[in-house]
Scaffold this motif. Structure first.
Motif, PDB file in Angstrom:
ATOM      1  N   GLY A 206       0.804  -1.209   0.000  1.00 56.34           N
ATOM      2  CA  GLY A 206       0.000   0.000   0.000  1.00 56.34           C
ATOM      3  C   GLY A 206       0.841   1.265   0.000  1.00 56.34           C
TER       4      GLY A 206
ATOM      5  N   ASP B 172       0.522   5.769  -1.328  1.00 58.12           N
ATOM      6  CA  ASP B 172      -0.287   6.828  -1.931  1.00 58.12           C
ATOM      7  C   ASP B 172       0.372   8.165  -1.616  1.00 58.12           C
ATOM      8  OD1 ASP B 172      -2.329   8.067  -3.321  1.00 58.12           O
ATOM      9  OD2 ASP B 172      -3.871   7.750  -1.791  1.00 58.12           O
TER      10      ASP B 172
ATOM     11  N   MET C 109       3.107   1.794   3.549  1.00 58.47           N
ATOM     12  CA  MET C 109       3.138   0.973   4.750  1.00 58.47           C
ATOM     13  C   MET C 109       3.694  -0.394   4.395  1.00 58.47           C
ATOM     14  SD  MET C 109       0.535   1.279   7.814  1.00 58.47           S
ATOM     15  CE  MET C 109       1.143   0.845   9.454  1.00 58.47           C
TER      16      MET C 109
ATOM     17  N   LEU D 147       5.174   2.492   8.826  1.00 63.62           N
ATOM     18  CA  LEU D 147       4.729   3.589   7.969  1.00 63.62           C
ATOM     19  C   LEU D 147       5.951   4.420   7.630  1.00 63.62           C
ATOM     20  CD1 LEU D 147       2.333   5.167   6.665  1.00 63.62           C
ATOM     21  CD2 LEU D 147       2.393   6.626   8.708  1.00 63.62           C
TER      22      LEU D 147
ATOM     23  N   PRO E 163      -0.395  -4.913   6.594  1.00 60.67           N
ATOM     24  CA  PRO E 163      -0.984  -3.791   5.852  1.00 60.67           C
ATOM     25  C   PRO E 163      -1.105  -4.088   4.364  1.00 60.67           C
ATOM     26  CG  PRO E 163       1.293  -3.327   6.412  1.00 60.67           C
ATOM     27  CD  PRO E 163       0.937  -4.605   7.104  1.00 60.67           C
TER      28      PRO E 163
ATOM     29  N   GLN F  49      -3.788  -2.297   1.057  1.00 59.13           N
ATOM     30  CA  GLN F  49      -3.928  -1.081   0.263  1.00 59.13           C
ATOM     31  C   GLN F  49      -4.032   0.150   1.173  1.00 59.13           C
ATOM     32  OE1 GLN F  49      -6.783  -1.647  -2.901  1.00 59.13           O
ATOM     33  NE2 GLN F  49      -5.913  -0.009  -4.138  1.00 59.13           N
ATOM     34  N   LEU F  50      -3.336   1.226   0.777  1.00 61.23           N
ATOM     35  CA  LEU F  50      -3.324   2.486   1.520  1.00 61.23           C
ATOM     36  C   LEU F  50      -3.949   3.557   0.646  1.00 61.23           C
ATOM     37  CD1 LEU F  50      -0.400   3.982   3.586  1.00 61.23           C
ATOM     38  CD2 LEU F  50      -1.524   5.388   1.853  1.00 61.23           C
TER      39      LEU F  50
ATOM     40  N   ALA G 255      -5.047   9.168   6.037  1.00 57.62           N
ATOM     41  CA  ALA G 255      -4.937   7.955   5.231  1.00 57.62           C
ATOM     42  C   ALA G 255      -5.677   6.813   5.906  1.00 57.62           C
ATOM     43  CB  ALA G 255      -3.473   7.579   5.030  1.00 57.62           C
TER      44      ALA G 255
ATOM     45  N   VAL H 260      -5.770   2.439   5.841  1.00 54.55           N
ATOM     46  CA  VAL H 260      -5.005   1.258   5.438  1.00 54.55           C
ATOM     47  C   VAL H 260      -5.793   0.018   5.841  1.00 54.55           C
ATOM     48  CG1 VAL H 260      -2.795   0.044   5.550  1.00 54.55           C
ATOM     49  CG2 VAL H 260      -2.871   2.519   5.972  1.00 54.55           C
ATOM     50  N   THR H 261      -5.956  -0.911   4.910  1.00 53.91           N
ATOM     51  CA  THR H 261      -6.543  -2.203   5.250  1.00 53.91           C
ATOM     52  C   THR H 261      -5.483  -3.086   5.888  1.00 53.91           C
ATOM     53  OG1 THR H 261      -6.124  -2.839   2.952  1.00 53.91           O
ATOM     54  CG2 THR H 261      -8.387  -2.252   3.530  1.00 53.91           C
TER      55      THR H 261
END
Length: 597
Positions: A220, A222, A233, A249, A301, A303-304, A320, A322-323
């Motif tokens: 992830g 962005d 991340m 992060l 972690p 997708q961000l 942000a 994050v999943t």
């Protein structure tokens, strides 16, 4: 059933004891570490309406099912018109959804619009959809109905995958395509410098470089919408215990190394690994950038996404999400949630739970493993669960004031980084290299202005050619800088080597591509324009006129105090005022036959 057991073997039991070791210690350096580790995999149970209703979210937020029964859905991307695309890794395809009426449900059953084995990363730009598999990137035009034209291969040689095969894609504000390439292993010295990196490529795939390295598996990433800076991340190292390694992060910047595999977190040293080239772990640490923030270890972690929409309350804009797919290497499960990263003045301040947990029955079971995350056209979030195959929608339905849609992230930070060291003269005529007389440079592999053999190019063996130069009285060391002034970067740096002993006036063919050489001993190598360390051979675009490759040799009156991995401008700055003599040998290379893939 819930799988749970604790590993018990000599390598990971007992107390930690680290003994001192010499600066360039290798295997057998006196390290003795014991770590207790667990494997816990909660059972998957059906995502029934009752269980979905139990998913926690902040007041005013509603979590609903957009669609279900989708199997192994992974990455989510949304086109400007609101069309939703979701990749399915195990099924090897891409699904398309429409929600024209905006009711938070698809208008019809999903349509399969692309099929490729291992389909994973997705990105959309300028009416095109980009798709990454393990080793390829494809592009297709998005047709008026949302379907795709036939896929076109633009990159076919991404590095091998191993343990981390899930390539992800995103377009930066600079218009370039960024590709995450994870490591092949938990911790190892990779043989391919493109593993454990973030790659930067032109949209047509013809140019590619390593943007940042030392990233174990940064799925992830962005760009912060207010600053234009890149954040990602990274997955922590396994088998370090319940609370190590924290998920990292990082602020990702051009040319930086983020520690893996020898250093992690805020500067902890991984006990088992050994850097190549007699480099100590303290030296590796000094060259590495520590994480900005950490989150619960083993949360995984995925997708961000920076929030830019107008559905959530204004306080969320610029933060942000994050999943976190969820742990397996922890006695108490972590992850299985979406987290929020709070930002202030463009900088990350904290990480906290947002939606979740998708754990049920006190952590014995789970209903979802979050992976994909994207913002729908209406500003709600879409989250892909790759376990039960549910695409979730998270929307704000409360009364708090909503913010206005944020503009696209500014391009200047990425453009400024990419412009470093471009459109400058060759090193031989730079002000930093002024001084001294001439030395002669030769090779028994090619004559001046002659064509280089294919084996010295990256289209073939990619080995460095043999070089020789005349000895210079009073020299304490020699430097090599190889550049191509015909490349778009003008000039493209292909090789940097310094602290070559004054007693050495020739180098053999095929030097190691690593930060420090052990033969000839003590030679340090730097970062090429490609982003790798050591020799990177000619790779001009197919059909270009022959490019010119300048092998420039400098005799210095000193040995440089410059760390491995430095770039050309750092090297030239360190050389300034110390040049006794300099010379060059120029060879040419042209590639006629395109590679098969």
């Amino acid at each position: 059933m819930r799988t749970s057991f604790t590993l018990a073997m000599p390598a990971i039991l007992g107390a930690i004891a680290l003994w001192s070791h010499p600066a360039h210690a290798q295997q057998g350096d006196g390290t003795h570490v014991g770590i207790a580790a667990a494997i816990v995999k909660p059972d998957k149970v059906e995502a029934t309406p009752e269980r979905v209703a139990g998913v926690k979210a902040p007041p005013g937020f509603a979590v609903s099912v957009f669609d279900s029964g989708l199997k192994n859905i992974r990455i989510v991307a949304v086109a400007p018109d609101g069309t939703i695309y979701v990749s399915r890794r195990d099924q090897g395809d891409v699904l398309m959804f429409k929600d024209a009426d905006g009711d938070g449900r698809p208008d019809a059953a999903p349509v399969t619009v692309a099929s490729r084995a291992g389909a994973h990363g997705l990105a959309i730009r300028d009416g095109k959809l980009y798709l990454a598999t393990v080793k390829e990137v494809f592009v297709a035009d998005i047709l008026p109905d949302g379907r795709l034209s036939p896929l076109k291969l633009i990159i076919g040689d991404l590095p091998d995958a191993g343990q981390h095969p899930n390539r992800t894609l995103a377009f930066g504000p600079d218009g370039m395509l960024y590709i995450s390439a994870g490591s092949t292993c938990n911790t190892c010295n990779e043989s391919n410098p493109e593993n454990a990196t973030l790659l930067r490529a032109s949209p047509d795939g013809k140019q590619r470089s390593i943007f940042a390295s030392g990233l174990r598996n940064m799925i992830g990433f962005d760009w912060q919408p207010r600053t234009g800076e890149l954040w990602g991340m990274d997955h922590g190292i396994d088998f370090l215990g319940d609370d190590d390694q924290q998920e990292e992060l990082n602020k990702i910047e051009l040319g930086k190394q983020y520690g893996w595999p020898h250093v992690y977190g805020a500067g902890s040293i991984y006990p088992q690994s050994t850097p190549v080239g007699d480099i100590s772990k303290e030296e590796w640490k000094a060259r590495s950038t520590p994480m900005e923030l950490g989150y619960t270890a083993h949360a995984a972690p995925m997708q961000l996404l920076f929030y830019r929409g107008a559905n959530f309350p204004a306080e969320y804009q610029g933060d942000a999400f994050v999943t976190m797919r969820g742990s397996w290497n922890r006695s108490t499960p972590s992850g299985y949630e979406i987290v929020r990263v709070r930002f202030a003045d463009g900088q990350a301040k904290s990480i906290e739970p947002f939606v979740g947990s998708f754990l049920t029955d006190g952590g014995k079971t789970h209903i979802a493993r979050p992976v994909g995350l994207a913002m729908a056209k209406d500003g709600s979030l879409l989250m892909a669960d790759d376990a039960n195959g549910v695409l979730y929608r998270i929307a704000y339905t409360g009364n708090a004031a909503r913010g206005a849609m944020l503009p696209a992230a500014p391009a200047a930070p990425m453009q400024q980084q990419a412009a470093q060291g471009t459109n400058v003269p060759l090193a031989l005529v730079r002000p930093e290299s002024v001084g001294g007389g001439k030395l002669a440079v030769s090779s028994n592999a090619f004559a001046s202005n002659a064509m280089l053999a294919a084996k010295y190019s990256e289209y073939a063996d990619g080995v460095s050619p043999p070089l020789s130069w005349s000895a210079v009285a009073g020299a304490k060391s020699y430097v090599i800088i190889m550049e191509d002034p015909d490349a778009p970067q003008k000039p493209f740096v292909h090789w940097l080597a310094w602290n070559i002993s004054a007693t050495v006036t020739s180098l053999p063919e095929g030097l190691q591509e690593q930060p420090r050489l052990t033969e000839p001993e003590g030679v340090l190598q730097g970062r090429t324009t490609r982003g790798s360390t050591g020799y990177y051979g000619p790779r001009p675009p197919v059909g270009d006129p022959a490019h010119h490759y300048h092998f420039q040799v400098f005799a210095l009156d000193t040995v440089l105090s410059l760390p491995f991995g430095s770039d050309r401008d750092q090297l030239l700055k360190a050389m300034q005022g110390h040049v006794l003599a300099k010379g060059e040998l120029m060879g040419r290379y042209k590639q006629v036959q395109p590679p098969l893939k």
